[in-house]
Design a protein around this motif. Structure first.
Motif, PDB file in Angstrom:
ATOM      1  N   GLU A   8      15.818   4.541 -35.750  1.00 17.68           N
ATOM      2  CA  GLU A   8      15.079   5.092 -34.610  1.00 17.68           C
ATOM      3  C   GLU A   8      13.669   4.854 -35.066  1.00 17.68           C
ATOM      4  O   GLU A   8      12.904   5.139 -34.048  1.00 17.68           O
ATOM      5  CB  GLU A   8      15.325   6.561 -34.414  1.00 17.68           C
ATOM      6  CG  GLU A   8      16.876   6.962 -33.931  1.00 17.68           C
ATOM      7  CD  GLU A   8      17.158   8.417 -34.112  1.00 17.68           C
ATOM      8  OE1 GLU A   8      16.485   9.093 -35.016  1.00 17.68           O
ATOM      9  OE2 GLU A   8      18.162   8.802 -33.736  1.00 17.68           O
ATOM     10  N   LEU A   9      13.375   4.607 -36.211  1.00 15.95           N
ATOM     11  CA  LEU A   9      12.017   4.361 -36.661  1.00 15.95           C
ATOM     12  C   LEU A   9      11.271   3.272 -36.099  1.00 15.95           C
ATOM     13  O   LEU A   9      10.120   2.833 -35.734  1.00 15.95           O
ATOM     14  CB  LEU A   9      11.627   4.435 -38.155  1.00 15.95           C
ATOM     15  CG  LEU A   9      12.057   5.756 -38.884  1.00 15.95           C
ATOM     16  CD1 LEU A   9      11.935   5.440 -40.412  1.00 15.95           C
ATOM     17  CD2 LEU A   9      10.793   6.609 -38.339  1.00 15.95           C
ATOM     18  N   ASP A  10      12.246   2.167 -35.951  1.00 14.75           N
ATOM     19  CA  ASP A  10      11.880   0.713 -35.223  1.00 14.75           C
ATOM     20  C   ASP A  10      10.536   0.249 -36.032  1.00 14.75           C
ATOM     21  O   ASP A  10       9.466   0.027 -35.465  1.00 14.75           O
ATOM     22  CB  ASP A  10      11.419   1.161 -33.725  1.00 14.75           C
ATOM     23  CG  ASP A  10      11.202  -0.235 -32.881  1.00 14.75           C
ATOM     24  OD1 ASP A  10      11.726  -1.207 -33.358  1.00 14.75           O
ATOM     25  OD2 ASP A  10      10.348  -0.283 -31.941  1.00 14.75           O
ATOM     26  N   LEU A  11      11.039   0.029 -37.485  1.00 14.09           N
ATOM     27  CA  LEU A  11       9.935  -0.729 -38.098  1.00 14.09           C
ATOM     28  C   LEU A  11       9.824  -1.959 -38.158  1.00 14.09           C
ATOM     29  O   LEU A  11       8.825  -2.668 -39.012  1.00 14.09           O
ATOM     30  CB  LEU A  11      10.428  -0.222 -39.708  1.00 14.09           C
ATOM     31  CG  LEU A  11      10.417   1.490 -40.086  1.00 14.09           C
ATOM     32  CD1 LEU A  11      11.226   1.589 -41.207  1.00 14.09           C
ATOM     33  CD2 LEU A  11       9.097   2.119 -39.972  1.00 14.09           C
ATOM     34  N   ASP A  12      10.427  -2.689 -37.338  1.00 12.46           N
ATOM     35  CA  ASP A  12      10.437  -4.124 -37.300  1.00 12.46           C
ATOM     36  C   ASP A  12      10.599  -4.916 -38.489  1.00 12.46           C
ATOM     37  O   ASP A  12       9.586  -5.804 -38.861  1.00 12.46           O
ATOM     38  CB  ASP A  12       8.902  -4.425 -36.507  1.00 12.46           C
ATOM     39  CG  ASP A  12       8.601  -6.086 -36.210  1.00 12.46           C
ATOM     40  OD1 ASP A  12       9.601  -6.508 -35.880  1.00 12.46           O
ATOM     41  OD2 ASP A  12       7.609  -6.532 -36.207  1.00 12.46           O
ATOM     42  N   GLY A  72      10.152  -0.429 -49.812  1.00 11.37           N
ATOM     43  CA  GLY A  72       9.275   0.570 -49.948  1.00 11.37           C
ATOM     44  C   GLY A  72       8.742   1.132 -48.631  1.00 11.37           C
ATOM     45  O   GLY A  72       8.571   2.453 -48.716  1.00 11.37           O
ATOM     46  N   ILE A  73       8.681   0.300 -47.548  1.00  9.06           N
ATOM     47  CA  ILE A  73       8.344   0.935 -46.426  1.00  9.06           C
ATOM     48  C   ILE A  73       9.203   1.689 -45.755  1.00  9.06           C
ATOM     49  O   ILE A  73       8.977   2.818 -45.437  1.00  9.06           O
ATOM     50  CB  ILE A  73       8.024  -0.326 -45.477  1.00  9.06           C
ATOM     51  CG1 ILE A  73       6.754  -1.045 -45.619  1.00  9.06           C
ATOM     52  CG2 ILE A  73       7.924   0.336 -44.023  1.00  9.06           C
ATOM     53  CD1 ILE A  73       6.407  -2.413 -44.926  1.00  9.06           C
ATOM     54  N   ILE A  74      10.507   1.314 -46.079  1.00  4.45           N
ATOM     55  CA  ILE A  74      11.627   2.305 -45.522  1.00  4.45           C
ATOM     56  C   ILE A  74      11.588   3.588 -46.436  1.00  4.45           C
ATOM     57  O   ILE A  74      11.835   4.540 -45.882  1.00  4.45           O
ATOM     58  CB  ILE A  74      12.920   1.573 -45.521  1.00  4.45           C
ATOM     59  CG1 ILE A  74      13.141   0.513 -44.704  1.00  4.45           C
ATOM     60  CG2 ILE A  74      14.215   2.441 -45.385  1.00  4.45           C
ATOM     61  CD1 ILE A  74      14.205  -0.497 -44.525  1.00  4.45           C
ATOM     62  N   GLU A  75      11.461   3.339 -47.766  1.00  7.68           N
ATOM     63  CA  GLU A  75      11.559   4.533 -48.542  1.00  7.68           C
ATOM     64  C   GLU A  75      10.494   5.396 -48.208  1.00  7.68           C
ATOM     65  O   GLU A  75      10.621   6.749 -48.238  1.00  7.68           O
ATOM     66  CB  GLU A  75      11.239   4.166 -50.087  1.00  7.68           C
ATOM     67  CG  GLU A  75      11.350   5.143 -51.002  1.00  7.68           C
ATOM     68  CD  GLU A  75      11.033   4.736 -52.434  1.00  7.68           C
ATOM     69  OE1 GLU A  75      11.793   5.345 -53.311  1.00  7.68           O
ATOM     70  OE2 GLU A  75      10.093   3.876 -52.536  1.00  7.68           O
ATOM     71  N   LYS A  76       9.151   5.175 -48.044  1.00  9.74           N
ATOM     72  CA  LYS A  76       8.012   5.780 -47.609  1.00  9.74           C
ATOM     73  C   LYS A  76       8.154   6.701 -46.477  1.00  9.74           C
ATOM     74  O   LYS A  76       8.135   7.797 -46.550  1.00  9.74           O
ATOM     75  CB  LYS A  76       6.822   4.995 -47.528  1.00  9.74           C
ATOM     76  CG  LYS A  76       5.612   5.699 -47.259  1.00  9.74           C
ATOM     77  CD  LYS A  76       4.355   4.865 -47.103  1.00  9.74           C
ATOM     78  CE  LYS A  76       3.173   5.857 -46.805  1.00  9.74           C
ATOM     79  NZ  LYS A  76       1.925   5.182 -46.684  1.00  9.74           N
ATOM     80  N   GLU A  77       8.838   6.094 -45.341  1.00  6.74           N
ATOM     81  CA  GLU A  77       9.268   6.796 -44.090  1.00  6.74           C
ATOM     82  C   GLU A  77      10.242   7.877 -44.508  1.00  6.74           C
ATOM     83  O   GLU A  77      10.129   9.109 -43.923  1.00  6.74           O
ATOM     84  CB  GLU A  77       9.692   5.735 -43.216  1.00  6.74           C
ATOM     85  CG  GLU A  77       8.689   4.929 -42.321  1.00  6.74           C
ATOM     86  CD  GLU A  77       7.461   5.590 -41.729  1.00  6.74           C
ATOM     87  OE1 GLU A  77       7.950   6.835 -41.061  1.00  6.74           O
ATOM     88  OE2 GLU A  77       6.363   5.242 -41.687  1.00  6.74           O
ATOM     89  N   LEU A  78      11.202   7.593 -45.014  1.00  2.00           N
ATOM     90  CA  LEU A  78      12.476   8.580 -45.550  1.00  2.00           C
ATOM     91  C   LEU A  78      11.832   9.691 -46.329  1.00  2.00           C
ATOM     92  O   LEU A  78      12.297  10.770 -46.390  1.00  2.00           O
ATOM     93  CB  LEU A  78      13.575   8.007 -46.110  1.00  2.00           C
ATOM     94  CG  LEU A  78      14.246   6.970 -45.189  1.00  2.00           C
ATOM     95  CD1 LEU A  78      15.620   6.695 -45.715  1.00  2.00           C
ATOM     96  CD2 LEU A  78      14.891   7.797 -43.746  1.00  2.00           C
TER      97      LEU A  78
END
Length: 283
Positions: free
Chosen positions: A209-213, A167-173
């Motif tokens: 590139e987002l470097d979301l850890d 969900g965190i990745i989806e929200k960023e994209l």
């Protein structure tokens, strides 16, 4: 007309993707009691033989909760009674917005359910339904989710270990990509083909590139999956049909896409009316 099925609707199931073989699914119960009851799930694949024929879908006005089986006057979140809507983890806001998962805070409505459902491998994907979109799923194969959305192309991007991470990745994209399907476009025709292989490269790079850890791995599939639906023709008029306005739908069934039945006069989203009692008949 011959009755194909009668009971309380569930979302359609399917087999294969070339083309999709749909299966009509409904629930039956031991009695007419309004008390909590276990459902007997029934299936029938005759719905495919109805395409091109006149079909009658008649709603009785009765609704049973898809979770507890009780009679309910109103349906919430695709078939739940108000109590189940308010208390079950599967109906919490974090299911719609996975990045807001609050399991780690100790406030999950049903910790056992959350641990089983949300802490398993999830895939972040790209799909072409009404246009390119980003989404997440725990389905295996991922194509099960694409069929449910009416996507005609799909490709997995990255795999993670939990729903929250997906969900965190989806929200960023979703800041640069839609995370929704425009149903009106989806049921009105085939979308323009998209080079999802190239789009995957582009957005995997963006994730890096987002470097979301977050721990993730790039999905191994690099060629998109193509899905074909049993459609003779798309509706001439994009009109949403519903039990409240159309207690009886009697028309030529021209196809099925996603969870939508396509008629000459309009479309109906079967998933949206889970728990509604209906009788399906065909010539």
């Amino acid at each position: 007309m011959k009755t194909i099925a009668s009971g309380f609707l569930r979302m359609m199931d399917h087999q294969k993707i070339d083309p999709v073989n749909y299966i009509w699914v409904w629930s039956e119960y031991e009695s007419t009691s309004s008390e909590k009851q276990e459902a007997r799930i029934q299936e029938n694949s005759d719905i495919l033989n109805c395409i091109g024929k006149k079909v009658k879908l008649e709603f009785t006005g009765r609704i049973r909760c898809v979770s507890c089986g009780r009679i309910t006057k109103k349906s919430f979140n695709q078939g739940n009674c108000f109590t189940c809507f308010q208390t079950l983890a599967q109906n919490d806001l974090c299911i719609l917005r996975p990045d807001t998962c609050h399991f780690h805070l100790g406030t999950c409505r049903e910790p056992d359910w959350g641990e089983d459902q949300c802490f398993r491998p999830h895939t972040v994907y790209l799909a072409n339904s009404s246009a390119i979109k980003v989404g997440i799923t725990k389905e295996n194969p991922v194509s099960n989710r694409w069929v449910d959305q009416g996507a005609m192309q799909g490709i997995p991007m990255v795999e993670v270990s939990s729903r929250r991470d997906a969900g965190i990745i989806e929200k960023e994209l979703s800041k640069v990509l839609s995370d929704r399907t425009t149903w009106q476009k989806m049921v009105s025709g085939d979308p323009e083909p998209i080079d999802l292989t190239e789009k995957k490269r582009e957005f995997v790079q963006r994730i890096e590139e987002l470097d979301l850890d977050l721990d993730y791995k790039v999905a191994s599939q690099n060629e998109p999956t193509t899905i074909l639906y049993p459609i003779q023709s798309y509706p001439k008029k994009i009109q949403s049909l519903s039990p409240e306005k159309n207690a009886v739908i009697e028309d030529i069934l021209t196809g099925i896409k996603g969870q939508y039945l396509l008629f000459e006069s309009g479309v109906i989203n079967i998933r949206a009316y889970g728990g509604y009692e209906a009788i399906l008949s065909a010539e």
